[in-house]
Design a protein around this motif. Structure first.
Motif, PDB file in Angstrom:
ATOM      1  N   LEU A 111      41.394  20.644 -52.306  1.00 45.42           N
ATOM      2  CA  LEU A 111      41.033  21.165 -50.993  1.00 45.42           C
ATOM      3  C   LEU A 111      41.386  20.171 -49.889  1.00 45.42           C
ATOM      4  O   LEU A 111      41.840  20.556 -48.805  1.00 45.42           O
ATOM      5  N   PHE A 112      41.181  18.901 -50.159  1.00 46.27           N
ATOM      6  CA  PHE A 112      41.527  17.884 -49.169  1.00 46.27           C
ATOM      7  C   PHE A 112      43.034  17.890 -48.907  1.00 46.27           C
ATOM      8  O   PHE A 112      43.485  17.854 -47.749  1.00 46.27           O
ATOM      9  N   ARG A 113      43.803  17.937 -49.986  1.00 47.63           N
ATOM     10  CA  ARG A 113      45.254  17.924 -49.831  1.00 47.63           C
ATOM     11  C   ARG A 113      45.765  19.211 -49.169  1.00 47.63           C
ATOM     12  O   ARG A 113      46.712  19.158 -48.381  1.00 47.63           O
ATOM     13  N   LEU A 114      45.149  20.323 -49.484  1.00 43.30           N
ATOM     14  CA  LEU A 114      45.524  21.582 -48.842  1.00 43.30           C
ATOM     15  C   LEU A 114      45.245  21.522 -47.345  1.00 43.30           C
ATOM     16  O   LEU A 114      46.043  22.007 -46.525  1.00 43.30           O
ATOM     17  N   THR A 115      44.127  20.916 -46.969  1.00 38.33           N
ATOM     18  CA  THR A 115      43.790  20.760 -45.549  1.00 38.33           C
ATOM     19  C   THR A 115      44.827  19.899 -44.840  1.00 38.33           C
ATOM     20  O   THR A 115      45.271  20.216 -43.728  1.00 38.33           O
ATOM     21  N   VAL A 116      45.242  18.802 -45.496  1.00 42.43           N
ATOM     22  CA  VAL A 116      46.257  17.919 -44.917  1.00 42.43           C
ATOM     23  C   VAL A 116      47.570  18.677 -44.716  1.00 42.43           C
ATOM     24  O   VAL A 116      48.212  18.580 -43.655  1.00 42.43           O
ATOM     25  N   ILE A 117      47.962  19.455 -45.716  1.00 39.86           N
ATOM     26  CA  ILE A 117      49.207  20.233 -45.621  1.00 39.86           C
ATOM     27  C   ILE A 117      49.139  21.216 -44.460  1.00 39.86           C
ATOM     28  O   ILE A 117      50.097  21.347 -43.679  1.00 39.86           O
ATOM     29  N   ASN A 118      48.017  21.915 -44.318  1.00 37.17           N
ATOM     30  CA  ASN A 118      47.874  22.897 -43.236  1.00 37.17           C
ATOM     31  C   ASN A 118      47.925  22.231 -41.865  1.00 37.17           C
ATOM     32  O   ASN A 118      48.553  22.748 -40.932  1.00 37.17           O
ATOM     33  N   VAL A 119      47.254  21.078 -41.741  1.00 40.91           N
ATOM     34  CA  VAL A 119      47.249  20.375 -40.461  1.00 40.91           C
ATOM     35  C   VAL A 119      48.649  19.904 -40.102  1.00 40.91           C
ATOM     36  O   VAL A 119      49.119  20.086 -38.970  1.00 40.91           O
ATOM     37  N   VAL A 120      49.354  19.304 -41.072  1.00 41.44           N
ATOM     38  CA  VAL A 120      50.710  18.808 -40.828  1.00 41.44           C
ATOM     39  C   VAL A 120      51.648  19.962 -40.481  1.00 41.44           C
ATOM     40  O   VAL A 120      52.458  19.878 -39.545  1.00 41.44           O
ATOM     41  N   PHE A 121      51.524  21.046 -41.245  1.00 43.48           N
ATOM     42  CA  PHE A 121      52.398  22.207 -40.995  1.00 43.48           C
ATOM     43  C   PHE A 121      52.150  22.778 -39.599  1.00 43.48           C
ATOM     44  O   PHE A 121      53.092  23.129 -38.875  1.00 43.48           O
ATOM     45  N   PHE A 122      50.896  22.871 -39.209  1.00 38.23           N
ATOM     46  CA  PHE A 122      50.545  23.402 -37.893  1.00 38.23           C
ATOM     47  C   PHE A 122      51.123  22.522 -36.783  1.00 38.23           C
ATOM     48  O   PHE A 122      51.690  23.019 -35.804  1.00 38.23           O
ATOM     49  N   LEU A 123      51.003  21.190 -36.953  1.00 39.96           N
ATOM     50  CA  LEU A 123      51.517  20.268 -35.942  1.00 39.96           C
ATOM     51  C   LEU A 123      53.033  20.369 -35.818  1.00 39.96           C
ATOM     52  O   LEU A 123      53.591  20.302 -34.712  1.00 39.96           O
ATOM     53  N   ILE A 124      53.698  20.497 -36.986  1.00 37.19           N
ATOM     54  CA  ILE A 124      55.156  20.630 -36.957  1.00 37.19           C
ATOM     55  C   ILE A 124      55.558  21.970 -36.354  1.00 37.19           C
ATOM     56  O   ILE A 124      56.502  22.065 -35.563  1.00 37.19           O
ATOM     57  N   LYS A 125      54.810  23.011 -36.692  1.00 35.53           N
ATOM     58  CA  LYS A 125      55.133  24.373 -36.235  1.00 35.53           C
ATOM     59  C   LYS A 125      55.085  24.491 -34.722  1.00 35.53           C
ATOM     60  O   LYS A 125      55.976  25.075 -34.099  1.00 35.53           O
ATOM     61  N   ILE A 126      54.067  23.914 -34.116  1.00 32.78           N
ATOM     62  CA  ILE A 126      53.912  24.065 -32.670  1.00 32.78           C
ATOM     63  C   ILE A 126      54.903  23.210 -31.892  1.00 32.78           C
ATOM     64  O   ILE A 126      55.052  23.374 -30.680  1.00 32.78           O
ATOM     65  N   THR A 127      55.557  22.244 -32.590  1.00 32.46           N
ATOM     66  CA  THR A 127      56.560  21.416 -31.906  1.00 32.46           C
ATOM     67  C   THR A 127      57.978  21.902 -32.162  1.00 32.46           C
ATOM     68  O   THR A 127      58.930  21.361 -31.592  1.00 32.46           O
ATOM     69  N   MET A 128      58.123  22.910 -33.057  1.00 32.21           N
ATOM     70  CA  MET A 128      59.461  23.445 -33.368  1.00 32.21           C
ATOM     71  C   MET A 128      59.784  24.611 -32.439  1.00 32.21           C
ATOM     72  O   MET A 128      58.913  25.417 -32.102  1.00 32.21           O
ATOM     73  N   GLU A 129      61.001  24.709 -32.041  1.00 32.09           N
ATOM     74  CA  GLU A 129      61.448  25.804 -31.180  1.00 32.09           C
ATOM     75  C   GLU A 129      61.964  26.940 -32.050  1.00 32.09           C
ATOM     76  O   GLU A 129      63.057  26.900 -32.602  1.00 32.09           O
ATOM     77  N   ARG A 130      61.150  27.954 -32.207  1.00 31.87           N
ATOM     78  CA  ARG A 130      61.529  29.121 -33.012  1.00 31.87           C
ATOM     79  C   ARG A 130      61.508  30.370 -32.131  1.00 31.87           C
ATOM     80  O   ARG A 130      60.870  30.403 -31.063  1.00 31.87           O
ATOM     81  N   ASP A 131      62.128  31.410 -32.634  1.00 34.42           N
ATOM     82  CA  ASP A 131      62.136  32.667 -31.892  1.00 34.42           C
ATOM     83  C   ASP A 131      60.779  33.362 -31.970  1.00 34.42           C
ATOM     84  O   ASP A 131      60.436  34.150 -31.102  1.00 34.42           O
ATOM     85  N   ASP A 132      60.042  33.089 -33.038  1.00 32.12           N
ATOM     86  CA  ASP A 132      58.754  33.753 -33.220  1.00 32.12           C
ATOM     87  C   ASP A 132      57.743  33.190 -32.237  1.00 32.12           C
ATOM     88  O   ASP A 132      57.698  31.989 -31.985  1.00 32.12           O
ATOM     89  N   ASP A 133      56.930  34.081 -31.696  1.00 31.07           N
ATOM     90  CA  ASP A 133      55.906  33.655 -30.738  1.00 31.07           C
ATOM     91  C   ASP A 133      54.531  34.083 -31.222  1.00 31.07           C
ATOM     92  O   ASP A 133      54.380  35.064 -31.943  1.00 31.07           O
TER      93      ASP A 133
END
Length: 353
Positions: free
Chosen positions: A5-27
């Motif tokens: 659960l700890f590692r899953l939380t870390v993955i979600n946080v990292v993914f979210f941070l990367i996602k909001i800084t990436m320029e994608r067509d999806d909004d």
């Protein structure tokens, strides 16, 4: 489950941070459920978990060999990345080239540029995970080592007190004086020699009661007096032979270690004038001493606790990785103890980084 659960939380946080800084067509929130986002989330989950589990496995393997140092840390990082980097390259190659259209993955940049960015980002995040995990492991190991050192210090203090108490106990003194009384009527010269050796033994014990290590020379000087008293007291039913071919001034051992092994042999064996207990102390090269005795076990109602041998092993473990070896055959019992260098008195303990 807690670790997962700890590692899953870390993955979600990292993914979210990367996602909001990436320029994608999806909004908006829908962008998190697009094929492109799902691909990157699944790939991140696989790579994070693979990196973490491999790193855990390498650290556990290293722990069985000893502490974590700079060289072993670099080796673990290298092995980790050699295994993870090709997996990352394969995942992003398949997702961005052969199956790009099949999965509906959208690239803001040309596929080759996107592949390069994704690959190096995965390597960087993998290294971050490895460093974090190794730092956490090192801190836990340091805490465990500190606790072990504190426990060993307490055990050492207890062993010093026990050794001293056993040697100057009323029982030991009574036996020595009883032997001396008999000698005064039988052989006054021998009685005088016995008194001299007895005083020498007590002086050694009192002078070194605060020292856990002594030079082999000091221990042998004491042992000469102690062996003489035991042979006189047991009327030659105990024969102690010493054959040391190393320079005793350049080697150190735990205080009273040899005396404890001799006492252990007398405690657990039957002996008489006709069938004496023969104890030999000899050097093995320049690395160790062997204490060996013939075996005629006493019959005991309860099994021996082997506290004496455990005491010696624990005292050695405080200073060195070298092992105290115990060998028992049908006709003899032998204990091999390491010889320590003089530098060990500077407390060059096993270290962790």
């Amino acid at each position: 489950m807690k670790k997962f659960l700890f590692r899953l939380t870390v993955i979600n946080v990292v993914f979210f941070l990367i996602k909001i800084t990436m320029e994608r067509d999806d909004d908006g929130i829908q962008g998190f459920f697009s094929p492109t986002s799902v691909f990157y989330y699944v790939s991140a989950f696989i790579l994070f978990m693979l990196t973490w589990e491999l790193n855990d496995w390498f650290l556990r393997k290293q722990r069985t060999k000893g502490g974590l140092d700079f060289k072993s840390s670099l080796l673990i990082i290298g092995k980790n990345m050699i295994l993870v980097a090709p997996v990352a390259a394969l995942i992003y190659y398949l997702g961005l080239f052969p199956f790009k259209d099949t999965f509906g993955i959208i690239c803001d940049d040309p596929p080759l540029v996107e592949f390069t960015i994704d690959f190096f980002r995965a390597v960087l995040l993998g290294l971050t995970v490895i460093f974090f995990n190794m730092f956490h492991f090192a801190m836990n190991q340091r805490e465990e080592m500190n606790k072990q050192m504190e426990d060993l210090k307490k055990e050492m203090m207890a062993s010093k007190y026990t050794s001293l108490k056993n040697q100057i106990s009323p029982h030991f003194l009574f036996n020595s004086l009883n032997t001396l009384t008999s000698l005064m009527y039988e052989d006054r010269d021998l009685a005088s020699d016995f008194v001299t050796r007895l005083a020498s033994s007590y002086r050694y014990i009192l002078d070194n009661k605060e020292e856990d290590l002594v030079s082999l020379q000091k221990e042998l000087n004491f042992l000469d007096a102690y062996a003489f008293m035991m042979e006189v007291r047991h009327k030659n039913a105990v024969v102690i032979k010493i054959n040391i071919k190393v320079s005793p001034d350049h080697h150190w051992i735990p205080t009273l270690a040899l005396q404890m092994l001799i006492e252990n042999a007398m405690k657990h064996n039957l002996y008489s004038k006709e069938r004496p207990l023969q104890i030999s102390i000899s050097s093995i090269g320049a690395d160790a001493l062997a204490v060996k005795n013939n075996l005629r076990k006493r019959k005991r109602k309860q099994d021996t606790t082997k506290l004496g041998l455990e005491n010696i092993k624990k005292r050695y473990s405080y200073y060195t990785n070298k092992q105290v070896l115990v060998m028992e055959e049908s006709d003899y019992f032998e204990v091999i103890i390491p010889l320590l260098d003089k530098d060990v008195t500077k407390m060059n303990l096993k270290s962790i980084s």
